[in-house]
Design a protein around this motif. Structure first.
Motif, PDB file in Angstrom:
ATOM      1  N   LYS A  87      27.139  16.440  50.768  1.00 52.58           N
ATOM      2  CA  LYS A  87      27.644  17.259  51.872  1.00 52.58           C
ATOM      3  C   LYS A  87      27.098  18.684  51.823  1.00 52.58           C
ATOM      4  N   LYS A  88      26.669  19.117  50.625  1.00 53.47           N
ATOM      5  CA  LYS A  88      26.080  20.456  50.460  1.00 53.47           C
ATOM      6  C   LYS A  88      24.564  20.426  50.616  1.00 53.47           C
ATOM      7  N   GLY A  89      24.006  19.268  51.033  1.00 47.87           N
ATOM      8  CA  GLY A  89      22.576  19.180  51.289  1.00 47.87           C
ATOM      9  C   GLY A  89      21.735  18.673  50.133  1.00 47.87           C
ATOM     10  N   LYS A  90      22.353  18.243  49.044  1.00 49.83           N
ATOM     11  CA  LYS A  90      21.606  17.732  47.893  1.00 49.83           C
ATOM     12  C   LYS A  90      21.225  16.276  48.119  1.00 49.83           C
ATOM     13  N   THR A  91      20.145  15.852  47.475  1.00 50.71           N
ATOM     14  CA  THR A  91      19.751  14.443  47.468  1.00 50.71           C
ATOM     15  C   THR A  91      20.483  13.765  46.325  1.00 50.71           C
ATOM     16  N   ILE A  92      21.099  12.608  46.602  1.00 48.89           N
ATOM     17  CA  ILE A  92      21.804  11.860  45.569  1.00 48.89           C
ATOM     18  C   ILE A  92      21.125  10.511  45.375  1.00 48.89           C
ATOM     19  N   THR A  93      21.255   9.973  44.171  1.00 43.78           N
ATOM     20  CA  THR A  93      20.622   8.706  43.820  1.00 43.78           C
ATOM     21  C   THR A  93      21.648   7.794  43.176  1.00 43.78           C
ATOM     22  N   CYS A  94      21.566   6.495  43.509  1.00 44.13           N
ATOM     23  CA  CYS A  94      22.437   5.501  42.895  1.00 44.13           C
ATOM     24  C   CYS A  94      21.577   4.423  42.239  1.00 44.13           C
ATOM     25  N   ARG A  95      21.872   4.141  40.969  1.00 49.62           N
ATOM     26  CA  ARG A  95      21.253   3.021  40.259  1.00 49.62           C
ATOM     27  C   ARG A  95      22.353   1.986  40.064  1.00 49.62           C
ATOM     28  N   TYR A  96      22.057   0.744  40.441  1.00 46.73           N
ATOM     29  CA  TYR A  96      23.089  -0.291  40.375  1.00 46.73           C
ATOM     30  C   TYR A  96      22.441  -1.657  40.269  1.00 46.73           C
ATOM     31  N   GLY A  97      23.218  -2.631  39.753  1.00 50.82           N
ATOM     32  CA  GLY A  97      22.747  -4.007  39.672  1.00 50.82           C
ATOM     33  C   GLY A  97      21.404  -4.128  38.977  1.00 50.82           C
ATOM     34  N   LYS A  98      20.785  -5.284  39.132  1.00 55.87           N
ATOM     35  CA  LYS A  98      19.453  -5.523  38.574  1.00 55.87           C
ATOM     36  C   LYS A  98      18.679  -6.455  39.480  1.00 55.87           C
ATOM     37  N   ASP A  99      17.356  -6.222  39.541  1.00 56.24           N
ATOM     38  CA  ASP A  99      16.498  -7.122  40.307  1.00 56.24           C
ATOM     39  C   ASP A  99      16.038  -8.270  39.407  1.00 56.24           C
ATOM     40  N   ASP A 101      13.404  -8.650  37.732  1.00 58.39           N
ATOM     41  CA  ASP A 101      12.727  -8.175  36.517  1.00 58.39           C
ATOM     42  C   ASP A 101      13.691  -7.492  35.558  1.00 58.39           C
ATOM     43  N   GLY A 102      14.975  -7.437  35.904  1.00 60.00           N
ATOM     44  CA  GLY A 102      15.960  -6.789  35.046  1.00 60.00           C
ATOM     45  C   GLY A 102      16.053  -5.292  35.237  1.00 60.00           C
ATOM     46  N   GLU A 103      15.308  -4.744  36.193  1.00 58.88           N
ATOM     47  CA  GLU A 103      15.344  -3.311  36.473  1.00 58.88           C
ATOM     48  C   GLU A 103      16.437  -3.031  37.508  1.00 58.88           C
ATOM     49  N   PRO A 104      17.118  -1.884  37.395  1.00 59.11           N
ATOM     50  CA  PRO A 104      18.176  -1.580  38.372  1.00 59.11           C
ATOM     51  C   PRO A 104      17.596  -1.271  39.747  1.00 59.11           C
ATOM     52  N   PHE A 105      18.399  -1.560  40.766  1.00 58.45           N
ATOM     53  CA  PHE A 105      18.062  -1.132  42.118  1.00 58.45           C
ATOM     54  C   PHE A 105      18.302   0.370  42.193  1.00 58.45           C
ATOM     55  N   VAL A 106      17.477   1.086  42.948  1.00 60.77           N
ATOM     56  CA  VAL A 106      17.617   2.537  43.073  1.00 60.77           C
ATOM     57  C   VAL A 106      17.604   2.888  44.558  1.00 60.77           C
ATOM     58  N   GLU A 107      18.625   3.617  44.989  1.00 57.83           N
ATOM     59  CA  GLU A 107      18.715   4.083  46.377  1.00 57.83           C
ATOM     60  C   GLU A 107      18.859   5.596  46.371  1.00 57.83           C
ATOM     61  N   ASP A 108      18.054   6.270  47.173  1.00 60.99           N
ATOM     62  CA  ASP A 108      18.151   7.721  47.346  1.00 60.99           C
ATOM     63  C   ASP A 108      18.758   8.020  48.711  1.00 60.99           C
ATOM     64  N   TYR A 109      19.620   9.013  48.756  1.00 56.29           N
ATOM     65  CA  TYR A 109      20.227   9.460  50.005  1.00 56.29           C
ATOM     66  C   TYR A 109      19.982  10.955  50.138  1.00 56.29           C
ATOM     67  N   ASN A 110      19.363  11.341  51.272  1.00 54.52           N
ATOM     68  CA  ASN A 110      19.142  12.769  51.526  1.00 54.52           C
ATOM     69  C   ASN A 110      19.671  13.092  52.911  1.00 54.52           C
ATOM     70  N   GLU A 111      18.937  13.828  53.734  1.00 58.21           N
ATOM     71  CA  GLU A 111      19.447  14.258  55.037  1.00 58.21           C
ATOM     72  C   GLU A 111      19.917  13.088  55.902  1.00 58.21           C
ATOM     73  N   ALA A 112      19.121  12.040  55.975  1.00 53.81           N
ATOM     74  CA  ALA A 112      19.449  10.896  56.830  1.00 53.81           C
ATOM     75  C   ALA A 112      20.179   9.842  56.002  1.00 53.81           C
ATOM     76  N   PHE A 113      21.470   9.754  56.191  1.00 52.25           N
ATOM     77  CA  PHE A 113      22.274   8.770  55.462  1.00 52.25           C
ATOM     78  C   PHE A 113      22.175   7.453  56.216  1.00 52.25           C
ATOM     79  N   ASP A 114      20.996   6.813  56.106  1.00 54.06           N
ATOM     80  CA  ASP A 114      20.705   5.655  56.941  1.00 54.06           C
ATOM     81  C   ASP A 114      20.781   4.322  56.196  1.00 54.06           C
ATOM     82  N   LYS A 115      21.334   4.301  54.991  1.00 52.95           N
ATOM     83  CA  LYS A 115      21.460   3.064  54.217  1.00 52.95           C
ATOM     84  C   LYS A 115      22.931   2.819  53.938  1.00 52.95           C
ATOM     85  N   ASP A 116      23.301   1.559  53.912  1.00 51.36           N
ATOM     86  CA  ASP A 116      24.684   1.206  53.604  1.00 51.36           C
ATOM     87  C   ASP A 116      24.990   1.453  52.136  1.00 51.36           C
ATOM     88  N   ILE A 117      26.257   1.732  51.854  1.00 49.89           N
ATOM     89  CA  ILE A 117      26.736   1.841  50.483  1.00 49.89           C
ATOM     90  C   ILE A 117      27.736   0.721  50.275  1.00 49.89           C
TER      91      ILE A 117
END
Length: 135
Positions: A87-99, A101-117
């Motif tokens: 809300k203060k304009g920072k970019t946030i990142t979420c690491r969750y689950g695994k694909d 290859d065993g690597e976590p999924f990574v989602e970045d959220y910045n100005e355009a909150f265009d992805k579901d959570i």
């Protein structure tokens, strides 16, 4: 493939940013953590937390650091803290689950909150804030 690059002590110091944690993964000081002071108004001091004693002090490079290898990890925060930073304009990142290859999924959220959570992300995700101490 690891999600973290393995770095020498000098590379870790050069790349470490406020809000991140350098963790020694190989060397006589394995498990040590290095980070910037969070004290309000404090000068940028690198601090070290020793793995066995958990004592925190100013980071001074010793001979054994020359043979150490490090990774840089984000400083994870709660979903609530991440949302306040967004809300203060920072970019946030979420690491969750695994694909596959065993690597976590990574989602970045910045100005355009265009992805579901998802609820999984809110409850189990590891949230970090880009530049969260550089205010």
């Amino acid at each position: 493939m690891s999600m973290y690059d393995v770095l020498t002590t000098g590379q870790m110091i050069d790349k470490l940013e406020r809000g991140e944690i350098g963790e020694c993964v190989q060397g006589d000081n394995e498990g040590e953590k290095v980070y910037y002071s969070k004290a309000p108004g404090a000068h940028d001091k690198l601090l070290v937390e020793h793995s066995l004693t958990h004592i925190q002090e100013v980071f001074n490079i010793c001979d054994y650091h020359k043979k150490s290898f490090w990774i840089i990890k984000p400083n994870y925060v709660s979903f609530r803290e991440a949302l306040q930073a967004y809300k203060k304009g920072k970019t946030i990142t979420c690491r969750y689950g695994k694909d596959f290859d065993g690597e976590p999924f990574v989602e970045d959220y910045n100005e355009a909150f265009d992805k579901d959570i998802s609820f999984e992300m809110i409850i189990h995700g590891k949230w970090s804030i880009e530049g969260w101490l550089n205010e």
